[in-house]
Scaffold this active site. Structure first.
Site, PDB file in Angstrom:
ATOM      1  N   HIS A 197       0.583  -1.859   0.248  1.00  0.00           N
ATOM      2  CA  HIS A 197       0.114   0.319  -0.395  1.00  0.00           C
ATOM      3  C   HIS A 197       0.810   1.062  -0.337  1.00  0.00           C
ATOM      4  O   HIS A 197       0.294   2.210   0.433  1.00  0.00           O
ATOM      5  CB  HIS A 197      -0.924  -0.014   1.102  1.00  0.00           C
ATOM      6  CG  HIS A 197      -2.102  -1.165   0.664  1.00  0.00           C
ATOM      7  ND1 HIS A 197      -3.296  -0.406   0.343  1.00  0.00           N
ATOM      8  CD2 HIS A 197      -2.081  -2.614   1.275  1.00  0.00           C
ATOM      9  CE1 HIS A 197      -4.457  -1.499   0.626  1.00  0.00           C
ATOM     10  NE2 HIS A 197      -3.274  -2.598   1.162  1.00  0.00           N
ATOM     11  N   LYS A 236      -9.181  13.925   4.755  1.00  0.00           N
ATOM     12  CA  LYS A 236      -8.333  12.360   4.180  1.00  0.00           C
ATOM     13  C   LYS A 236      -7.116  13.112   5.342  1.00  0.00           C
ATOM     14  O   LYS A 236      -7.458  14.029   6.276  1.00  0.00           O
ATOM     15  CB  LYS A 236      -7.732  11.915   3.304  1.00  0.00           C
ATOM     16  CG  LYS A 236      -7.287  13.812   2.911  1.00  0.00           C
ATOM     17  CD  LYS A 236      -5.952  13.825   1.020  1.00  0.00           C
ATOM     18  CE  LYS A 236      -7.262  13.720  -0.137  1.00  0.00           C
ATOM     19  NZ  LYS A 236      -7.212  12.770  -0.434  1.00  0.00           N
ATOM     20  N   ARG A 237      -6.349  12.153   5.872  1.00  0.00           N
ATOM     21  CA  ARG A 237      -5.425  11.878   6.596  1.00  0.00           C
ATOM     22  C   ARG A 237      -3.943  12.727   6.545  1.00  0.00           C
ATOM     23  O   ARG A 237      -4.125  13.272   5.997  1.00  0.00           O
ATOM     24  CB  ARG A 237      -4.239  10.725   6.874  1.00  0.00           C
ATOM     25  CG  ARG A 237      -3.607  10.053   7.975  1.00  0.00           C
ATOM     26  CD  ARG A 237      -3.051   9.042   8.059  1.00  0.00           C
ATOM     27  NE  ARG A 237      -2.981   8.561   6.461  1.00  0.00           N
ATOM     28  CZ  ARG A 237      -1.417   8.531   5.804  1.00  0.00           C
ATOM     29  NH1 ARG A 237      -0.265   9.263   6.577  1.00  0.00           N
ATOM     30  NH2 ARG A 237      -1.445   8.215   5.337  1.00  0.00           N
ATOM     31  N   LYS A 288       0.045  14.607   1.428  1.00  0.00           N
ATOM     32  CA  LYS A 288      -1.120  14.427   0.615  1.00  0.00           C
ATOM     33  C   LYS A 288      -1.535  16.364   0.375  1.00  0.00           C
ATOM     34  O   LYS A 288      -2.568  16.739  -0.063  1.00  0.00           O
ATOM     35  CB  LYS A 288      -2.491  14.476   1.933  1.00  0.00           C
ATOM     36  CG  LYS A 288      -2.349  12.875   1.739  1.00  0.00           C
ATOM     37  CD  LYS A 288      -2.992  12.056   2.826  1.00  0.00           C
ATOM     38  CE  LYS A 288      -2.658  10.686   2.885  1.00  0.00           C
ATOM     39  NZ  LYS A 288      -3.817   9.473   2.252  1.00  0.00           N
ATOM     40  N   THR A 330      -8.540   6.377  -2.083  1.00  0.00           N
ATOM     41  CA  THR A 330     -10.228   5.833  -2.162  1.00  0.00           C
ATOM     42  C   THR A 330     -11.566   6.484  -1.558  1.00  0.00           C
ATOM     43  O   THR A 330     -12.398   6.748  -2.746  1.00  0.00           O
ATOM     44  CB  THR A 330     -10.615   4.663  -1.338  1.00  0.00           C
ATOM     45  OG1 THR A 330     -10.230   4.388   0.264  1.00  0.00           O
ATOM     46  CG2 THR A 330      -9.557   3.159  -1.374  1.00  0.00           C
ATOM     47  N   LYS A 368     -15.119   8.142  -3.415  1.00  0.00           N
ATOM     48  CA  LYS A 368     -15.971   7.986  -3.158  1.00  0.00           C
ATOM     49  C   LYS A 368     -17.179   9.249  -3.173  1.00  0.00           C
ATOM     50  O   LYS A 368     -17.508  10.058  -3.951  1.00  0.00           O
ATOM     51  CB  LYS A 368     -15.958   8.270  -1.777  1.00  0.00           C
ATOM     52  CG  LYS A 368     -15.233   6.742  -0.728  1.00  0.00           C
ATOM     53  CD  LYS A 368     -14.758   6.578   0.567  1.00  0.00           C
ATOM     54  CE  LYS A 368     -14.219   5.290   0.449  1.00  0.00           C
ATOM     55  NZ  LYS A 368     -13.714   5.262   1.882  1.00  0.00           N
TER      56      LYS A 368
END
Length: 829
Positions: free
Chosen positions: A366, A560-561, A566, A668, A672
């Site tokens: 991952h 998100k985290r 990110k 993911t 969504k």
């Protein structure tokens, strides 16, 4: 099944409104010991949960009996996380009881939505890894593939996040404080050893054997949670392990006055399943993490071995009974533990045991971040799992012999592929868990097309060159049951109307929506559904944050985290740029936006916490400024969770998927958002690449450097300071942050963040800044044409069918697991 059992089964699956209402009233009284006069919403939830659980258990029993009778092969999905989300709504949907339950509650004067809100979300996962595992369990049941998930029954989740003075603060996530009606305690328990030493001896046939004499032994106790399939009667099982002492109370110690010592073993044992992801910065935290991983792996393998021997009588049939999927490196110690169990406990010859191992395990990677490939200090490993070090050394020795034969005189390759890092960098020798997983598995997969290719070229390049046939891609997917049907019921109802109800089991049927892309009347309905979702989210944000958002503004969302790769701070730089331009020119015409953030930072990750603080500081200034707050609002929604996500995904107009190219394995959240009609602004990273290809380049807002360009920039000697001097907009934004404008005059508060951007900028925020700003201008222009925007939104949904977790599970099963699907049949009442 006997007539009596069948009649009992019929009673327990009674589905009528009257039967549900009667069961609810009985459970309210007999389970919660309450009446309607003094019951709380939590009591109502508990009573309804047990009412639905009774109907669920009938399917579980039927599935178990059917699988045992046919002696089926089973997928064993091992994961350190299962971020399930609330159970009640999902089970109502999958049982097909939503309308009947709503009517039953209405007849009792109760509101189903209020009852649903009372459910505590299981604290069994943190982010994408755990949510993926939960989606896959849902799809395994729906696709009728026999499966069991194995993990840890954490008493406390990672943490509950709240915001104090703009900073993230953490409190314990005591998700079990009110009990868990969905779990089923079992009598299954297995011993798990730690520490001690190894004794060597010869067996009766003269073979050299090893005996592990442990320092301590604890017990793993199984708790089972049924996972329903949709539109089928199949039920998968999630088996979670709780750690307990072999003897919870030392009576002799108590009698001698050692009151603490009397319960010491119990406390030490229970700590193993106490909390999800303890802080592993201190040595004690690292040791606990390793103990956790070994604990659940050992229990799970012992459970599978017991089942195999009971059904087959010989462990030679293990690969016919189970295929074990390792969800990242957390359960990778399973390779060594399986060998220990076979060789030591069942006295199997090494070569035979290794052949069974390599036929039984598969590994999902991952991450592309080398630092995220889990390793353990050799000294720590030796202290906690001394027998496993011996086994890993033996695996390594035999493996490196194979490498030497394949790649003659390639010493550097041997060092890279070894299961043991010799510590050349920091002097600390380490066990490489990803290498162990690669060597012991029959298949290795990435989780997006780009990710899988980059694995072959970077972190697992040597293993790909050794075994190219092992490598596959399995792009992630998400379940449409939770993330469309539950999260966005108005959109789901529209799909039922124009497509038919079976789209939830075949998401590719959403392609039928394309015929409405130029239908103005349909697009008006489409916009109405989006606005309804935005109003719902606005009301929730007002309740939890005290901030009012205008549903007519563009909802720009990044949840998100919180992590530097990110790039939530890139998003922030754009917001500050808009604010700065508005302050300079208040009459400037811009597209009104509401920026919404959410996500947790690891407790020890200071830079991520500083990003949260900056988000809240910028929000505080903008939201209080009457000169700009009619066209700009910023909010950070605390304690992001599956439940919160179900509110947020349907309300998004634009989805921020802006990680540095080459850093996100898949993602993911991007899927969504797409399923719920959000357009994506993103880089060519992770599954963004496949989403853009699927929905059409014209329906995706692309910016940023490619992976190749990122590598070239770094190779040329990246100097973010030069970009700062050359780009006036970037300079103005960073200077405004450094001036103390967002920190009550404290010019040093955000310096660690801005200095990091200007001096090293490891994730190329400055390099992508101007391209991102220009792309956001395109977003604003497109949003002003609502007919065009609605068409783009609809086409995103119509073309998202391949991102269902059902598709991913079909691919895993066809190409790795090869487990025959089996339909469960029972009579309904």
């Amino acid at each position: 099944m006997s007539d009596i059992a069948e009649r009992s089964l019929h009673t327990r699956i009674a589905r009528s409104v009257e039967a549900i209402r009667r069961s609810f009233v009985d459970n309210l009284f007999y389970v919660t010991v309450r009446t309607f006069d003094n019951a709380t919403s939590l009591d109502h939830y508990t009573a309804l949960a047990y009412t639905i659980r009774d109907r669920l258990l009938a399917r579980l029993i039927a599935t178990d009996e059917h699988y045992k009778r046919l002696d089926v092969k089973t997928v064993a999905y091992m994961s350190a996380e299962f971020l399930l989300g609330p159970h009640l709504g999902n089970n109502l949907l999958n049982l097909g009881l939503w309308d009947n339950v709503r009517q039953a509650m209405n007849e009792l004067g109760l509101d189903l939505e209020t009852i649903l809100e009372a459910e505590e979300e299981p604290g069994l996962g943190n982010g994408g890894l755990g949510r993926l595992a939960a989606c896959y369990m849902d799809s395994l049941a729906t696709m009728e593939i026999p499966a069991i998930g194995y993990g840890i029954r954490y008493e406390y989740g990672i943490f509950e996040q709240f915001i104090k003075d703009g900073w993230q603060a953490e409190v314990a996530d005591a998700w079990l404080r009110n009990g868990n009606p969905w779990e089923l305690p079992t009598q299954l328990r297995y011993p798990v050893k730690f520490g001690g030493n190894i004794e060597h001896y010869r067996d009766d046939e003269g073979h050299q054997r090893s005996r592990w004499v442990p320092e301590s032994i604890i017990q793993g106790v199984a708790y089972d949670t049924p996972i329903l399939g949709y539109g089928v009667l199949n039920v998968s099982l999630l088996r979670l392990w709780k750690s307990e002492a072999r003897e919870s109370f030392d009576f002799q110690a108590f009698n001698t006055g050692d009151f603490y010592g009397a319960v010491d073993n119990m406390i030490v044992a229970q700590n193993i399943s106490k909390v999800l992801y303890p802080n592993d910065e201190p040595e004690a935290g690292k040791a606990l993490r390793l103990r956790q991983q070994y604990f659940f792996v050992s229990c799970s393998l012992q459970d599978m071995i017991r089942t195999t021997l009971k059904a087959k009588g010989s462990l030679d049939y293990f690969p016919d009974r189970f295929v074990v999927q390792l969800n990242d490196t957390h359960p990778a110690i399973a390779i060594a533990e399986f060998m220990r169990l076979l060789v030591d406990e069942h006295e199997m010859e090494w070569s035979r045991a290794w052949a069974l191992t390599q036929q039984s395990f598969a590994y999902t990677n991952h991450t592309l971040l080398p630092e995220a490939l889990e390793t353990w200090p050799l000294e720590l490993f030796l202290r906690i799992l001394p027998r496993h070090i011996d086994i890993i050394y033996e695996i390594n020795s035999r493996f490196l012999d194979d490498v030497r034969i394949r790649f003659i005189d390639d010493i550097a390759r041997l060092a890279r592929m070894s299961l043991i890092d010799d510590g050349a960098g920091d002097g600390v020798r380490r066990v490489r868990m990803a290498n162990l997983a690669c060597v012991g598995s029959m298949a290795i997969n990435g989780v997006a097309a780009m990710h899988s290719e980059l694995l072959k070229q970077t972190v697992l390049k040597d293993f790909f060159e050794m075994w190219p046939e092992k490598f596959q891609n399995k792009t992630n997917g998400v379940t449409p049951r939770r993330f469309i049907a539950l999260a966005n019921p108005a959109q789901a109802a529209l799909f039922d109307e124009v497509i038919g109800g079976d789209w939830l089991r075949n998401l590719e049927k959403l392609s039928q929506l394309e015929q409405y892309a130029d239908n103005s009347d349909f697009l008006v309905r489409w916009r109405g559904i989006k606005r309804q979702a935005k109003e719902c989210l606005s009301n929730h944000i007002h309740q939890c944050c005290g901030i009012s958002l205008n549903p007519d503004t563009l909802f720009d969302i990044q949840v998100k985290r919180i992590h530097e790769y990110k790039r939530q701070h890139l998003n922030l730089l754009h917001i500050v740029s808009l604010y700065h331009h508005l302050k300079q020119n208040p009459s400037q015409d811009i597209t009104p936006r509401s920026f919404i953030f959410g996500g947790k930072a690891a407790p020890g990750y200071h830079m991520a916490k500083l990003i949260i603080k900056l988000i809240n500081s910028v929000a505080d200034v903008i939201n209080r400024d009457p000169q700009v707050n009619k066209v700009l609002k910023v909010v950070f929604v605390p304690n992001f969770s599956v439940k919160t996500g179900q509110r947020i995904y349907p309300a998004a107009d634009i989805s921020e998927q802006i990680s540095t190219a080459g850093k996100e394995a898949s993602g993911t959240g991007n899927m969504k958002f797409t399923m719920n009609g959000a357009l994506t602004i993103g880089t060519l990273d992770g599954a963004n690449v496949e989403i853009r290809a699927a929905v059409g380049e014209e329906n995706f807002f692309l910016f940023g450097k490619t992976v190749q360009q990122v590598d070239e920039i770094r190779a040329a000697g990246y100097r973010p300071w030069d970009i700062y001097h050359q780009n006036e907009n970037l300079r103005d934004v960073i200077n405004l942050i450094n001036s103390g404008h967002f920190s009550h005059g404290d010019s040093g508060l955000f310096r660690p963040l801005t200095d990091n951007l200007l001096n090293s900028d490891p994730f190329l925020v400055c390099a992508d800044f101007q391209d991102y700003i220009d792309c956001q201008t395109q977003v604003s222009q497109a949003y002003q044409d609502q007919e065009r925007w609605s068409r783009m939104s609809l086409l995103n949904v119509a073309r998202c069918g391949q991102f269902s977790s059902d598709r991913a599970i079909r691919e895993y099963n066809a190409e790795i697991w090869r487990v025959p699907p089996l339909s469960v049949k029972i009579s309904k009442a």
